[in-house]
Design a protein around this motif. Structure first.
Motif, PDB file in Angstrom:
ATOM      1  N   ASN A   1       0.823  -1.112  -0.011  1.00  0.00           N
ATOM      2  CA  ASN A   1      -0.027  -0.004  -0.034  1.00  0.00           C
ATOM      3  C   ASN A   1       0.988   1.094  -0.085  1.00  0.00           C
TER       4      ASN A   1
ATOM      5  N   GLU B   1     -13.962  -1.212  -6.014  1.00  0.00           N
ATOM      6  CA  GLU B   1     -12.856  -1.636  -5.175  1.00  0.00           C
ATOM      7  C   GLU B   1     -12.791  -1.650  -3.945  1.00  0.00           C
ATOM      8  N   TYR B   2     -13.257  -0.414  -3.308  1.00  0.00           N
ATOM      9  CA  TYR B   2     -13.326  -0.403  -1.826  1.00  0.00           C
ATOM     10  C   TYR B   2     -14.593  -0.083  -1.014  1.00  0.00           C
ATOM     11  N   SER B   3     -15.736  -0.405  -1.813  1.00  0.00           N
ATOM     12  CA  SER B   3     -16.922  -0.709  -1.118  1.00  0.00           C
ATOM     13  C   SER B   3     -17.431   0.694  -0.478  1.00  0.00           C
TER      14      SER B   3
ATOM     15  N   VAL C   1     -11.679   8.093  -2.013  1.00  0.00           N
ATOM     16  CA  VAL C   1     -11.696   7.023  -0.948  1.00  0.00           C
ATOM     17  C   VAL C   1     -10.411   7.564   0.038  1.00  0.00           C
TER      18      VAL C   1
ATOM     19  N   LEU D   1      -7.756   6.762   2.209  1.00  0.00           N
ATOM     20  CA  LEU D   1      -6.873   5.675   2.090  1.00  0.00           C
ATOM     21  C   LEU D   1      -6.277   5.573   3.819  1.00  0.00           C
TER      22      LEU D   1
END
Length: 357
Positions: free
Chosen positions: A26, A307-309, A325, A327
């Motif tokens: 990440n 991808e991240y909901s 999003v 992170l």
């Protein structure tokens, strides 16, 4: 081998080290180009030799990039193999080791920059290089260098590229993806219009990246903007810019015409070697480009949600609203991924955040 270095344990360690941790995956690490420009924190720990004895065997090489039948000199460099010398017991110089290289810059390795069809409305076709068979286009098809796209009179095609560049091939158009390639440091995209119209929204490009649309003797070069280029049957080109700026350049070697720099909300037409006066962006072009920009943002936001909901909104003190999003967070910055990629936002500039999906 020492007794405490058990081969089975070593093999187990190698297997575990081959799988990167989630925190490592990440994180974004500096590239070699960025690292090479950073100053050393402890310069006193390294003292270069006062004298150096070097034997170099230089060898020059060049490579060229062909675009639309014209050969352009892309780069030239000098590469040397270097032997550092040390004294033998008798005092004579002998080669000790070979340096990794003394080129002016590290070599750049390119690979294909792929595009993917996001939407295909109407009967549109793909033609591979050197082939005449027309392949019906559909969502999810991959587009590679040299491919040509032919759209129907009532058709259109949207392509999304890996580097956050999105183009729309309008109806009744024939477009060739002349050059599509990427390296760790940059990307090069050259799109040729044989007829019709292309609309594009280009995010912030890496240093030394090139995005250009070529038709006839003119190139439209950008570094982050929303714009369009259309070509009529007589070869007249109209360039329209909604956001950012572009450079319109005559590629003919014998041309003395200066480049035209077109700013936001402006458009200009060029034909042969003559450019018409710059005018305000027309209402039709404004509507087309605004619709493209909105649709691209929505498509990319939807990808983030898949991808991240989740999807969040960040409102900054200057009134800017960012959708994407969150992170992570440090003491001073918020890590955020939006439609144009990953960025860091100073916390002091954030007014509020909220979940929108």
């Amino acid at each position: 081998m020492k007794k405490d270095l058990d081969p089975n344990k070593l093999k187990q360690l190698e297997t575990r080290l081959a799988n990167l941790s989630g925190s490592t995956l990440n994180r974004e690490f500096l590239s070699w180009e960025e690292l090479s420009k950073k100053e050393s924190k402890f310069p006193d720990l390294y003292t270069p030799p006062k004298t150096a004895q070097v034997i170099a065997f230089p060898g020059k090489f060049k490579w060229a990039l062909g675009v639309g039948g014209t050969t352009l000199l892309a780069a030239a460099a000098s590469l040397s193999f270097v032997f550092f010398l040390k004294k033998s017991s008798s005092g004579a110089d002998i080669p000790s080791e070979i340096a990794k290289g003394s080129a002016a810059a590290p070599p750049v390795f390119f690979s294909e920059l792929l595009g993917e069809i996001q939407t295909s409305k109407g009967n549109n076709f793909l033609l591979h290089p050197g082939e005449t068979v027309q392949i019906a286009l559909k969502k999810g098809d991959k587009i590679r260098p040299g491919d040509r796209i032919l759209t129907a009179d009532n058709g259109s095609v949207d392509l999304d590229f890996e580097n956050k560049t999105w183009i729309r091939v309008a109806s009744a158009s024939l477009v060739q993806l002349t050059d599509l390639k990427k390296s760790d440091f940059s990307a090069i995209q050259t799109i040729g219009i044989e007829k019709g119209k292309v609309l594009a929204t280009v995010g912030k490009l890496k240093k030394d990246s090139v995005f250009q649309i070529v038709s006839g003797s003119y190139s439209t070069i950008v570094r982050g903007t929303t714009f369009s280029v259309s070509v009529d049957e007589g070869g007249k080109q109209t360039v329209s810019v909604r956001e950012g700026s572009v450079e319109i350049k005559n590629n003919r070697q014998d041309s003395e015409e200066k480049s035209i720099y077109l700013e936001s909300s402006k458009q200009v037409s060029v034909s042969s070697d003559k450019a018409e006066p710059v005018i305000s962006l027309g209402p039709k072009e404004e509507k087309e480009l605004k619709a493209l920009h909105t649709q691209v943002d929505l498509a990319r936001e939807n990808k983030l949600y898949v991808e991240y909901s989740r999807l969040e909104l960040i409102r900054l003190e200057d009134g800017t609203e960012l959708h994407g999003v969150i992170l992570g967070q440090s003491d001073t910055h918020l890590q955020f991924e939006g439609a144009d990629g990953k960025i860091e936002i100073p916390i002091v500039k954030i007014v509020e955040t909220e979940k929108i999906r």
